[in-house]
Design a protein around this motif. Structure first.
Motif, PDB file in Angstrom:
ATOM      1  N   ALA A 147     -11.916  13.284 -22.127  1.00 50.25           N
ATOM      2  CA  ALA A 147     -13.349  13.126 -22.408  1.00 50.25           C
ATOM      3  C   ALA A 147     -13.970  12.071 -21.503  1.00 50.25           C
ATOM      4  CB  ALA A 147     -13.557  12.755 -23.873  1.00 50.25           C
ATOM      5  N   THR A 148     -13.230  10.991 -21.206  1.00 53.62           N
ATOM      6  CA  THR A 148     -13.781   9.982 -20.288  1.00 53.62           C
ATOM      7  C   THR A 148     -13.958  10.567 -18.893  1.00 53.62           C
ATOM      8  OG1 THR A 148     -11.594   9.106 -19.658  1.00 53.62           O
ATOM      9  CG2 THR A 148     -12.680   8.116 -21.586  1.00 53.62           C
ATOM     10  N   GLY A 149     -12.977  11.380 -18.463  1.00 52.00           N
ATOM     11  CA  GLY A 149     -13.122  12.022 -17.157  1.00 52.00           C
ATOM     12  C   GLY A 149     -14.293  12.975 -17.116  1.00 52.00           C
ATOM     13  N   GLU A 150     -14.496  13.693 -18.217  1.00 55.09           N
ATOM     14  CA  GLU A 150     -15.615  14.632 -18.272  1.00 55.09           C
ATOM     15  C   GLU A 150     -16.948  13.892 -18.292  1.00 55.09           C
ATOM     16  OE1 GLU A 150     -16.474  18.832 -18.268  1.00 55.09           O
ATOM     17  OE2 GLU A 150     -14.784  17.549 -17.752  1.00 55.09           O
ATOM     18  N   PHE A 151     -16.989  12.756 -18.978  1.00 52.89           N
ATOM     19  CA  PHE A 151     -18.223  11.961 -18.993  1.00 52.89           C
ATOM     20  C   PHE A 151     -18.558  11.449 -17.593  1.00 52.89           C
ATOM     21  CE2 PHE A 151     -20.238   7.802 -19.001  1.00 52.89           C
ATOM     22  CZ  PHE A 151     -21.398   8.048 -19.726  1.00 52.89           C
ATOM     23  N   VAL A 152     -17.598  10.819 -16.940  1.00 62.36           N
ATOM     24  CA  VAL A 152     -17.856  10.253 -15.615  1.00 62.36           C
ATOM     25  C   VAL A 152     -18.157  11.359 -14.612  1.00 62.36           C
ATOM     26  CG1 VAL A 152     -16.878   8.883 -13.721  1.00 62.36           C
ATOM     27  CG2 VAL A 152     -16.435   8.230 -16.098  1.00 62.36           C
ATOM     28  N   GLY A 153     -17.390  12.446 -14.669  1.00 64.00           N
ATOM     29  CA  GLY A 153     -17.606  13.540 -13.728  1.00 64.00           C
ATOM     30  C   GLY A 153     -18.960  14.205 -13.909  1.00 64.00           C
ATOM     31  N   THR A 154     -19.354  14.466 -15.165  1.00 67.65           N
ATOM     32  CA  THR A 154     -20.665  15.069 -15.416  1.00 67.65           C
ATOM     33  C   THR A 154     -21.775  14.143 -14.978  1.00 67.65           C
ATOM     34  OG1 THR A 154     -19.738  16.233 -17.338  1.00 67.65           O
ATOM     35  CG2 THR A 154     -22.134  16.123 -17.181  1.00 67.65           C
ATOM     36  N   PHE A 155     -21.604  12.853 -15.242  1.00 67.96           N
ATOM     37  CA  PHE A 155     -22.618  11.883 -14.806  1.00 67.96           C
ATOM     38  C   PHE A 155     -22.784  11.909 -13.293  1.00 67.96           C
ATOM     39  CE2 PHE A 155     -23.688   7.746 -13.074  1.00 67.96           C
ATOM     40  CZ  PHE A 155     -24.859   7.436 -13.753  1.00 67.96           C
ATOM     41  N   LEU A 156     -21.677  11.857 -12.557  1.00 68.24           N
ATOM     42  CA  LEU A 156     -21.767  11.825 -11.092  1.00 68.24           C
ATOM     43  C   LEU A 156     -22.327  13.128 -10.537  1.00 68.24           C
ATOM     44  CD1 LEU A 156     -18.400  10.039 -10.215  1.00 68.24           C
ATOM     45  CD2 LEU A 156     -20.713   9.080 -10.113  1.00 68.24           C
ATOM     46  N   PHE A 157     -21.880  14.248 -11.078  1.00 66.06           N
ATOM     47  CA  PHE A 157     -22.389  15.542 -10.627  1.00 66.06           C
ATOM     48  C   PHE A 157     -23.905  15.616 -10.775  1.00 66.06           C
ATOM     49  CE2 PHE A 157     -23.398  19.798 -12.668  1.00 66.06           C
ATOM     50  CZ  PHE A 157     -23.828  20.392 -11.485  1.00 66.06           C
ATOM     51  N   LEU A 158     -24.412  15.267 -11.948  1.00 64.97           N
ATOM     52  CA  LEU A 158     -25.849  15.374 -12.190  1.00 64.97           C
ATOM     53  C   LEU A 158     -26.625  14.228 -11.546  1.00 64.97           C
ATOM     54  CD1 LEU A 158     -25.880  16.679 -15.856  1.00 64.97           C
ATOM     55  CD2 LEU A 158     -26.390  17.937 -13.762  1.00 64.97           C
ATOM     56  N   PHE A 159     -26.023  13.067 -11.434  1.00 64.58           N
ATOM     57  CA  PHE A 159     -26.716  11.966 -10.761  1.00 64.58           C
ATOM     58  C   PHE A 159     -27.064  12.346  -9.324  1.00 64.58           C
ATOM     59  CE2 PHE A 159     -26.475   8.305  -7.902  1.00 64.58           C
ATOM     60  CZ  PHE A 159     -27.466   7.494  -8.418  1.00 64.58           C
ATOM     61  N   PHE A 160     -26.087  12.844  -8.590  1.00 70.23           N
ATOM     62  CA  PHE A 160     -26.349  13.215  -7.201  1.00 70.23           C
ATOM     63  C   PHE A 160     -27.172  14.498  -7.107  1.00 70.23           C
ATOM     64  CE2 PHE A 160     -22.667  10.413  -6.637  1.00 70.23           C
ATOM     65  CZ  PHE A 160     -23.169   9.576  -5.657  1.00 70.23           C
ATOM     66  N   GLY A 161     -26.988  15.415  -8.062  1.00 70.89           N
ATOM     67  CA  GLY A 161     -27.827  16.608  -8.071  1.00 70.89           C
ATOM     68  C   GLY A 161     -29.279  16.271  -8.350  1.00 70.89           C
ATOM     69  N   TYR A 162     -29.530  15.484  -9.402  1.00 73.05           N
ATOM     70  CA  TYR A 162     -30.900  15.065  -9.735  1.00 73.05           C
ATOM     71  C   TYR A 162     -31.522  14.270  -8.589  1.00 73.05           C
ATOM     72  CZ  TYR A 162     -30.170  16.201 -14.723  1.00 73.05           C
ATOM     73  OH  TYR A 162     -29.941  16.819 -15.923  1.00 73.05           O
ATOM     74  N   ALA A 203     -23.419  12.315 -21.018  1.00 76.82           N
ATOM     75  CA  ALA A 203     -23.444  12.008 -19.584  1.00 76.82           C
ATOM     76  C   ALA A 203     -24.701  12.541 -18.915  1.00 76.82           C
ATOM     77  CB  ALA A 203     -22.210  12.593 -18.909  1.00 76.82           C
ATOM     78  N   CYS A 204     -25.147  13.732 -19.298  1.00 71.72           N
ATOM     79  CA  CYS A 204     -26.338  14.296 -18.648  1.00 71.72           C
ATOM     80  C   CYS A 204     -27.568  13.460 -18.973  1.00 71.72           C
ATOM     81  CB  CYS A 204     -26.534  15.754 -19.044  1.00 71.72           C
ATOM     82  SG  CYS A 204     -27.190  16.048 -20.712  1.00 71.72           S
ATOM     83  N   MET A 205     -27.661  12.929 -20.201  1.00 78.19           N
ATOM     84  CA  MET A 205     -28.788  12.062 -20.546  1.00 78.19           C
ATOM     85  C   MET A 205     -28.725  10.744 -19.776  1.00 78.19           C
ATOM     86  SD  MET A 205     -29.335  12.716 -24.635  1.00 78.19           S
ATOM     87  CE  MET A 205     -27.622  12.516 -25.117  1.00 78.19           C
ATOM     88  N   CYS A 206     -27.520  10.206 -19.629  1.00 79.26           N
ATOM     89  CA  CYS A 206     -27.360   8.970 -18.860  1.00 79.26           C
ATOM     90  C   CYS A 206     -27.732   9.178 -17.396  1.00 79.26           C
ATOM     91  CB  CYS A 206     -25.919   8.471 -18.971  1.00 79.26           C
ATOM     92  SG  CYS A 206     -25.442   7.900 -20.612  1.00 79.26           S
ATOM     93  N   ALA A 207     -27.305  10.304 -16.827  1.00 74.21           N
ATOM     94  CA  ALA A 207     -27.638  10.578 -15.425  1.00 74.21           C
ATOM     95  C   ALA A 207     -29.142  10.697 -15.235  1.00 74.21           C
ATOM     96  CB  ALA A 207     -26.947  11.871 -14.973  1.00 74.21           C
TER      97      ALA A 207
END
Length: 273
Positions: A39-54, A128-132
């Motif tokens: 779950a921690t990996g999924e949180f960090v990965g989703t955050f990074l994916f959407l951070f750079f996408g956004y 993660a998506c909300m944080c990003a």
């Protein structure tokens, strides 16, 4: 005679430094801890994916006057596609690199992911998506509401749902066949996954906003905060797409698809049918 103790030779790295010896683990993760680490990996990965996408999406819109409409679509598609490609490649050993509730559902329906693991991954993806979205909103100029997924003029709700369904089914099926289904090219599955999102985003960005991922639509909408009245289609469409992809995956597995086109992972020529 004096006794000289024999000096043991320690292995060294390429720079002559003593190489540290890894101690054997006396304890391994229990099932609950494994779910938490994933779950921690999924949180960090989703955050990074959407951070750079956004961030890439917002940058393209801010530079809109300098580029044509068609070029903007390609740049936005590249931002999300390549962000997914690199982030999946980095995180698939930790959590599987899903970063998408629709992909997570598709993996569960296809029998490739336990439902209990999904119960840990889904909240991580949504948080993660909300944080990003919040970090991009604070860090960069521009209105983050501009990157919300919205329908193009002339697109009705039914068209939007079915477009998102087909876009997402393509992505989920690629994930299932390249990553979940093990073969000699599984190690480069992130390339195919990232490119599949890029391909689907080319029509998707224009016609529906190119969600293919409820978390992608939800994160920036919460950060804005601004929800289009038809936000629900970015949940229903992708989840239907996951259902279709998982259903066809189970069909070809049931039919032993390997026998229809044998020898694809062999170096030698396949036998004649």
């Amino acid at each position: 005679m004096p006794h000289f103790q024999e000096k043991r030779h320690q292995p060294a790295d390429d720079y002559g430094r003593p190489r540290q010896q890894l101690q054997p683990r006396n304890r391994h993760l229990n099932p609950f801890e494994k779910h938490l680490v994933a779950a921690t990996g999924e949180f960090v990965g989703t955050f990074l994916f959407l951070f750079f996408g956004y961030a890439g999406h917002l940058m393209v819109l801010d530079q809109g006057q300098a580029t044509s409409s068609g070029s903007r679509i390609i740049y936005i598609s590249l931002a999300y596609g390549f962000s997914l490609l690199v982030t999946v490649w980095a995180f698939y050993r930790i959590s599987g690199g899903l970063f998408n509730p629709a992909v997570t559902l598709g993996m569960c329906l296809a029998g490739q992911l336990p439902w209990l693991r999904a119960a840990f991954l889904l909240p991580a993806q949504l948080i993660a998506c909300m944080c990003a979205g919040a970090v991009v909103k604070v860090m960069f100029p521009g209105d983050i509401a501009a990157i919300n997924t919205t329908l193009a003029p002339g697109m009705n709700l039914a068209q939007g749902v079915f477009a998102e369904m087909f876009f997402t089914s393509y992505l989920v099926f690629v994930v299932l066949m390249l990553a979940a289904e093990k073969s000699k090219d599984t190690f480069i599955a992130p390339i195919g996954i990232g490119l599949s999102l890029f391909v689907a985003e080319i029509p998707g960005v224009y016609y529906t906003g190119g969600s293919l991922n409820p978390a992608r639509s939800f994160g920036c909408a919460v950060a804005a905060p601004s929800f289009p009245g038809y936000h629900w289609i970015y949940w229903v469409g992708p989840l239907l797409g996951a259902l279709i992809a998982a259903g066809y995956y189970r069909f070809v597995k049931f039919c032993h698809y390997e026998e229809a086109n044998p020898g694809q992972d062999n170096a030698t020529a396949p036998p004649e049918v």
